[in-house]
Design a protein around this motif. Structure first.
Motif, PDB file in Angstrom:
ATOM      1  N   ILE A 248       3.636   4.728   5.977  1.00 31.59           N
ATOM      2  CA  ILE A 248       4.491   5.448   5.023  1.00 31.59           C
ATOM      3  C   ILE A 248       5.883   5.686   5.594  1.00 31.59           C
ATOM      4  O   ILE A 248       6.890   5.485   4.913  1.00 31.59           O
ATOM      5  CB  ILE A 248       3.835   6.784   4.627  1.00 31.59           C
TER       6      ILE A 248
ATOM      7  N   SER B 128       0.818  -1.210   0.000  1.00 29.72           N
ATOM      8  CA  SER B 128       0.000   0.000   0.000  1.00 29.72           C
ATOM      9  C   SER B 128       0.854   1.264   0.000  1.00 29.72           C
ATOM     10  O   SER B 128       1.909   1.329   0.646  1.00 29.72           O
ATOM     11  CB  SER B 128      -0.912   0.009   1.234  1.00 29.72           C
ATOM     12  N   ASN B 129       0.377   2.277  -0.710  1.00 35.98           N
ATOM     13  CA  ASN B 129       1.067   3.576  -0.738  1.00 35.98           C
ATOM     14  C   ASN B 129       0.574   4.521   0.352  1.00 35.98           C
ATOM     15  O   ASN B 129       1.052   5.659   0.454  1.00 35.98           O
ATOM     16  CB  ASN B 129       0.873   4.232  -2.108  1.00 35.98           C
ATOM     17  N   THR B 130      -0.403   4.088   1.150  1.00 30.76           N
ATOM     18  CA  THR B 130      -1.000   4.984   2.143  1.00 30.76           C
ATOM     19  C   THR B 130      -0.842   4.493   3.580  1.00 30.76           C
ATOM     20  O   THR B 130      -1.167   5.229   4.507  1.00 30.76           O
ATOM     21  CB  THR B 130      -2.498   5.173   1.850  1.00 30.76           C
TER      22      THR B 130
END
Length: 278
Positions: A111, A106-108
């Motif tokens: 982080i 996931s990019n969210t």
């Protein structure tokens, strides 16, 4: 800069698609060596691309991250699950592993942790020309194992919520099925957060007493959705018609669909949908 070597137990034919996705592939010379069931991938920049060292190292960092997710994450996650939960059935284990991998990709989510790992790999390449992925994961990357632990905790938390939600729905379904039908048909007109309850003759159903009971129980204001759900469960109609018009369902309607199943109808365009506004 000097060629960089990345060693793994994964053969070349299995990583072809990862290599093909390297954004600067045309600027990189790639070769590999095989020895004792291990594989060494050798990356070097074309001479005319010598000024792109930073991009080159970023690319190799991404390559290592992709390799870990694709070929090492399952075992790392599985071992961590064993330590936390002991043995699980294969279905639950597979679901949890896949959900954790989605968190890792996931990019969210997480982080900062992922940025720290990326920097860790990048800085390793700055200092050394050879990275053995197995050794890196086993002896150097505490941060990667911490990320996996956090991802598992998140997934297990969500998993537990799903279990509790399923048990909640099953309880309400059993309650509805055990009750005597107080009314044949209930029409619900939903406009925004408000609603109107009507019987089969489209006469308004008064449920103020349910609102008062809920407020007495919880010593506070209860939401319109809570009152709607409690009223319909108490009435346990044979047929439930939700008049939505062009509105989206929302959580309460989705819950009612799970409870009443084939006894519920969603209406989008009728005289009742178009007549009532709040």
């Amino acid at each position: 800069m000097d060629a960089i070597k990345i060693e793994s137990t994964v053969p070349a034919e299995k990583i072809h698609h990862i290599i093909e996705e390297i954004p600067i592939k045309k600027d990189v010379n790639i070769s590999y060596e095989e020895y004792e069931n291990r594989f060494r991938y050798i990356f070097s920049l074309n001479k005319n691309e010598i000024k792109r060292d930073s991009l080159f190292l970023d690319t190799l960092t991404k390559f290592v991250e992709d390799m870990i997710i694709k070929f090492y994450a399952d075992d790392l996650i599985s071992a961590n699950i064993d330590r936390k939960l002991g043995k699980l059935d294969s279905v639950n284990r597979s679901e949890i592993i896949e959900d954790v991998k989605e968190v890792l990709k996931s990019n969210t989510l997480f982080i900062k942790e992922k940025k720290d790992i990326k920097n860790e790999i990048f800085e390793y390449f700055v200092e050394y020309n050879t990275l053995i992925i197995d050794g890196y994961l086993n002896f150097r990357s505490k941060s990667y194992h911490k990320l996996i632990e956090k991802a598992i905790e998140l997934v297990l938390g969500n998993f537990q919520l799903e279990v509790e939600y399923g048990e909640f729905i099953d309880m309400l379904k059993a309650l509805v099925e055990s009750q005597t039908h107080e009314i044949d048909t209930v029409n619900v007109v939903l406009k925004g957060e408000k609603y109107i309850l009507m019987d089969s003759d489209f006469q308004k159903i008064n449920n103020d007493h349910i609102s008062m009971v809920l407020e007495d129980l919880y010593y506070d204001e209860v939401s319109d959705g809570d009152i709607l759900l409690s009223t319909i469960i108490a009435l346990s109609p044979k047929e439930l018609i939700i008049h939505l018009g062009d509105k989206s369902k929302g959580d309460i309607i989705s819950i009612l669909e799970e409870i009443f199943e084939d006894r519920i109808t969603i209406c989008r365009d009728c005289k009742i949908c178009n007549k009532y506004t709040i």
